[in-house]
Write a protein that holds these residues in place. Structure first.
Motif, short mmCIF file in Angstrom:
data_model
loop_
_atom_site.label_atom_id
_atom_site.label_comp_id
_atom_site.label_asym_id
_atom_site.label_seq_id
_atom_site.Cartn_x
_atom_site.Cartn_y
_atom_site.Cartn_z
N MET A 40 4.01 12.51 2.88
CA MET A 40 3.51 12.18 1.55
C MET A 40 3.53 13.43 0.68
SD MET A 40 2.33 10.26 -0.78
CE MET A 40 2.27 8.74 0.14
N SER A 41 3.96 13.29 -0.56
CA SER A 41 4.04 14.41 -1.49
C SER A 41 2.65 14.87 -1.91
CB SER A 41 4.86 14.00 -2.71
OG SER A 41 4.34 12.83 -3.29
N ARG A 42 2.58 16.07 -2.45
CA ARG A 42 1.29 16.65 -2.83
C ARG A 42 0.68 15.95 -4.03
NH1 ARG A 42 5.01 20.75 -4.67
NH2 ARG A 42 4.86 21.69 -2.61
N LYS A 43 -0.63 16.16 -4.22
CA LYS A 43 -1.35 15.50 -5.30
C LYS A 43 -1.05 16.17 -6.65
CE LYS A 43 -5.21 13.69 -2.60
NZ LYS A 43 -6.69 13.60 -2.49
N ASN A 44 -0.98 15.35 -7.70
CA ASN A 44 -0.79 15.83 -9.07
C ASN A 44 -1.50 14.88 -10.02
OD1 ASN A 44 2.10 16.50 -7.63
ND2 ASN A 44 1.45 18.15 -8.99
N TRP A 45 -1.95 15.40 -11.15
CA TRP A 45 -2.65 14.54 -12.11
C TRP A 45 -1.75 13.44 -12.66
CZ3 TRP A 45 -0.78 14.10 -17.04
CH2 TRP A 45 0.01 15.14 -17.54
N TRP A 46 -0.47 13.76 -12.80
CA TRP A 46 0.42 12.77 -13.39
C TRP A 46 0.81 11.66 -12.41
CZ3 TRP A 46 4.61 13.64 -10.32
CH2 TRP A 46 4.86 14.96 -9.91
N LYS A 47 0.52 11.85 -11.14
CA LYS A 47 0.70 10.76 -10.18
C LYS A 47 -0.46 9.78 -10.27
CE LYS A 47 3.33 13.58 -6.89
NZ LYS A 47 3.37 14.18 -5.54
N THR A 99 -0.88 -1.87 -7.79
CA THR A 99 -1.05 -1.59 -6.37
C THR A 99 0.24 -1.17 -5.68
OG1 THR A 99 -0.79 -3.96 -5.88
CG2 THR A 99 -3.05 -3.12 -6.13
N LEU A 100 1.34 -1.10 -6.42
CA LEU A 100 2.59 -0.58 -5.87
C LEU A 100 2.64 0.94 -6.00
CD1 LEU A 100 5.06 -3.27 -7.28
CD2 LEU A 100 4.71 -2.76 -4.84
N TYR A 146 -1.85 7.22 -3.43
CA TYR A 146 -1.19 7.99 -2.38
C TYR A 146 -0.97 7.22 -1.07
CZ TYR A 146 -2.32 11.86 -5.50
OH TYR A 146 -2.42 12.68 -6.59
N GLY A 147 -1.37 5.96 -1.05
CA GLY A 147 -1.24 5.20 0.17
C GLY A 147 0.20 4.94 0.57
N SER A 148 0.46 4.88 1.87
CA SER A 148 1.78 4.49 2.37
C SER A 148 2.04 3.04 1.98
CB SER A 148 1.84 4.66 3.89
OG SER A 148 0.85 3.83 4.51
N GLN A 203 -1.94 2.25 2.93
CA GLN A 203 -2.90 2.93 3.79
C GLN A 203 -2.96 4.42 3.43
OE1 GLN A 203 -2.40 2.21 7.96
NE2 GLN A 203 -4.11 3.54 8.57
N TYR A 204 -4.20 4.93 3.30
CA TYR A 204 -4.39 6.35 3.01
C TYR A 204 -5.63 6.82 3.74
CZ TYR A 204 -5.05 10.70 0.41
OH TYR A 204 -5.21 12.02 0.08
N GLU A 205 -5.46 7.81 4.60
CA GLU A 205 -6.54 8.32 5.42
C GLU A 205 -7.19 7.15 6.17
OE1 GLU A 205 -8.88 10.67 2.69
OE2 GLU A 205 -7.49 12.38 2.86
N GLU A 206 -8.46 6.86 5.96
CA GLU A 206 -9.12 5.80 6.72
C GLU A 206 -9.15 4.46 6.00
OE1 GLU A 206 -10.06 6.38 9.88
OE2 GLU A 206 -9.20 8.37 9.51
N GLU A 207 -8.53 4.39 4.83
CA GLU A 207 -8.62 3.18 4.02
C GLU A 207 -7.30 2.40 4.06
OE1 GLU A 207 -10.79 1.92 -0.14
OE2 GLU A 207 -9.94 3.94 0.03
N SER A 208 -7.40 1.09 4.31
CA SER A 208 -6.22 0.22 4.34
C SER A 208 -6.45 -0.99 3.44
CB SER A 208 -5.93 -0.27 5.76
OG SER A 208 -5.56 0.80 6.60
N TRP A 209 -5.46 -1.30 2.61
CA TRP A 209 -5.53 -2.46 1.72
C TRP A 209 -4.34 -3.37 2.01
CZ3 TRP A 209 -7.15 -1.28 -4.02
CH2 TRP A 209 -8.42 -0.68 -4.02
#
Length: 554
Positions: free
Chosen positions: A1-8, A358-359, A479-481, A498-504
């Motif tokens: 996963m790419s790094r975090k940015n405000w524009w994301k 959600t995409l 940032y979720g997969s 899915q991101y860290e411990e959260e899955s939707w």
């Protein structure tokens, strides 16, 4: 996963200034009108405002024909008005990006006025000039506006050469092989960044580099395209060798020196080469708009939609970034295009909002989508303004097509569908202006408007507002997969983020009839907490028309 940015993490609200809010009652939207509506955008929850071109322009192509990059068109106000808008936007903790056109200018730009004076003029090489070939144009390229006889070359009697214009003959293409021209562009862009602008949407940015030698296109002409012997081949100038060197240099000289966002409009770009533009190591631009969904008139099936999303999600997985949008200033209203703008306007409008938010990718909301605006059905070509629709119509009629059939074939994809004035309330001209607008208001404004939507908690507006707020609270939406599921089920779009411990788990019925569904056993064995739906009552085994659901998995 790419790094975090405000524009994301941002949700971008796109404004077409000419049609947003008229503050001085001349029938044309303006910068002071936008200032009047900033609190509305802030209340919706958007982080970034994107303005379509506001520069000095003859308005041959609604501002995409720039005659002065560092002046504001008087129709919109003044440079001082823009500075006030920028200050007021920042005061509300939002950002503002400008539409920037680097492929061409207006023929009224001082550069081109100088360029056509003589072959020895210092500005001559700022544009693309070529001698005649066997007494005719340098090649068989057609212009994208289907203008005049259709050629992408215009003869200049004074200097006895042709200049290239992929669009209107009033919009000559810039020569990006000219170092002096590039330096002028760098200086201009830094001027805007130093003023405080937060980034740029880069028009036709993958077309800056033209093919070496300007060869003929070998694509066979097909009516109405090419009926005068010229070929409209949109791939000829897209993604050419040398384009990445140009963009890397732009990044070095401008973009990389500021904390800004850059998004490229990139027609004819496929996902398999997108990383060359947006990969973190490429150091070119942050993200791209592709045309495979919103601007694809031939996209007809849900499996095609899912396949496109899967391919572009791989760009994110591999370290790049993308955009999510179904409508902008160049494409139809998303409810009319992908939903049902009559009996299921509310349901499909809400479903499409849930889907987009959600995409994977940065979310772009075009003005009016948040209240479920739909396409307009103008009765004749005289109501239409934009060049593509008018040009194609007349070309088709000249070729013998029935005028009614010609117009009907163009209505769905006409850009004027999204350029009708913003519908604020049910007063005259939808609250946009007290005088006749530059383009007719959609007659449905009494039923569809901001005031009405904001007074109804079940409206499309509150679906958008809720989704944008959720995006700020839940990093999984950003940032979720992305894992598609239930791909064998007809007209169902479903996936897990899915991101860290959260899955939707998201599921959408992309059609106007109910259908039985079978949720995978591995998901049914988990606790599925329904976070959002566009229906008040849900049956786990039946999806209603255009139903959408967002579940949290525990």
């Amino acid at each position: 996963m790419s790094r975090k940015n405000w524009w994301k993490e941002a949700v971008v609200y796109q404004i077409y200034p000419k049609s947003f809010q008229d503050s001085n009652d001349d029938g044309i939207g303006d910068l002071q009108g936008i200032i009047q509506r900033l609190d509305y955008i802030k209340e919706l929850g958007a982080d970034v405002i994107w303005l379509n071109p506001i520069y000095q322009s003859p308005q041959v192509d609604n501002g995409y024909d720039i005659s002065d990059y560092q002046s504001v068109n008087p129709d919109f106000g003044s440079l001082e008005d823009f500075k006030e808008l920028l200050e007021e936007t920042h005061r509300r903790k939002m950002k503002l990006i400008l539409d920037m056109v680097l492929n061409h200018t207006s023929d009224e730009h001082i550069w081109f006025q100088e360029s056509r004076k003589s072959k020895e003029n210092p500005y001559r090489d700022f544009y693309i000039w070529r001698p005649a070939r066997n007494g005719k144009e340098p090649n068989n390229w057609g212009n994208y506006f289907y203008e005049g006889e259709g050629s992408a070359w215009e003869w200049d009697e004074h200097t006895q050469e042709y200049y290239l214009h992929n669009y209107s003959k009033k919009m000559p293409d810039l020569n990006w092989n000219c170092q002096k021209m590039r330096e002028q562009i760098y200086q201009m862009l830094r001027w805007w960044c130093d003023m405080g602008v937060d980034g740029f949407r880069l028009d036709a940015v993958n077309r800056l580099q033209k093919p070496a030698g300007f060869p003929d296109s070998h694509r066979p002409p097909a009516p109405p395209i090419g009926i005068h012997g010229y070929v409209v081949d949109r791939e000829m100038c897209a993604n050419q060798p040398g384009i990445h060197e140009l963009l890397k240099k732009l990044n070095q000289e401008v973009f990389g020196r500021y904390d800004i966002m850059t998004v490229g409009e990139t027609g004819n770009l496929k996902s398999d080469i997108a990383l060359d533009y947006v990969g973190e190591e490429s150091k070119e631009i942050n993200m791209v708009f592709h045309f495979e969904i919103a601007k694809n008139p031939y996209l007809v099936t849900v499996p095609e939609f899912k396949e496109i999303q899967k391919r572009w999600a791989k760009v994110v997985e591999d370290g790049g970034w993308i955009t999510q949008y179904l409508t902008n200033h160049d494409s139809p209203r998303q409810i009319s295009r992908f939903g049902n703008d009559k009996e299921y306007r509310l349901e499909s409008g809400k479903m499409l909002a849930m889907l987009m938010h959600t995409l994977p990718g940065t979310i772009y909301v075009y003005q009016g989508e948040e209240i479920g605006m739909v396409n307009v059905d103008f009765p004749s070509i005289e109501y239409y303004d934009e060049k593509y629709t008018v040009g194609k119509y007349h070309t088709m009629v000249e070729a013998g097509e029935d005028p009614v059939k010609a117009l009907d074939s163009l209505k769905m994809m006409s850009r004027d569908n999204v350029r009708t004035p913003m519908q604020w309330n049910d007063s005259e001209n939808a609250g946009f202006s007290k005088t006749k607008p530059w383009l007719a208001v959609n007659p449905n404004y009494k039923q569809i408007n901001v005031e009405k939507d904001m007074s109804d908690k079940e409206s499309v507006y509150y679906t958008y507002k809720t989704l944008i707020a959720m995006r700020k609270r839940h990093p999984v939406m950003v940032y979720g997969s992305y894992t598609p599921v239930m791909e064998e089920q007809e007209n169902i779009v479903a996936y897990i983020r899915q991101y860290e411990e959260e899955s939707w788990f998201m599921i959408f019925n992309f059609q106007e009839k109910s259908q039985k569904i079978k949720i995978p056993e591995r998901l049914r064995n988990e606790k599925m907490n329904l976070l959002m739906s566009n229906y008040n009552k849900n049956d786990q085994e039946i999806m209603k028309p255009y139903e959408g659901r967002i579940y949290m998995l525990n």
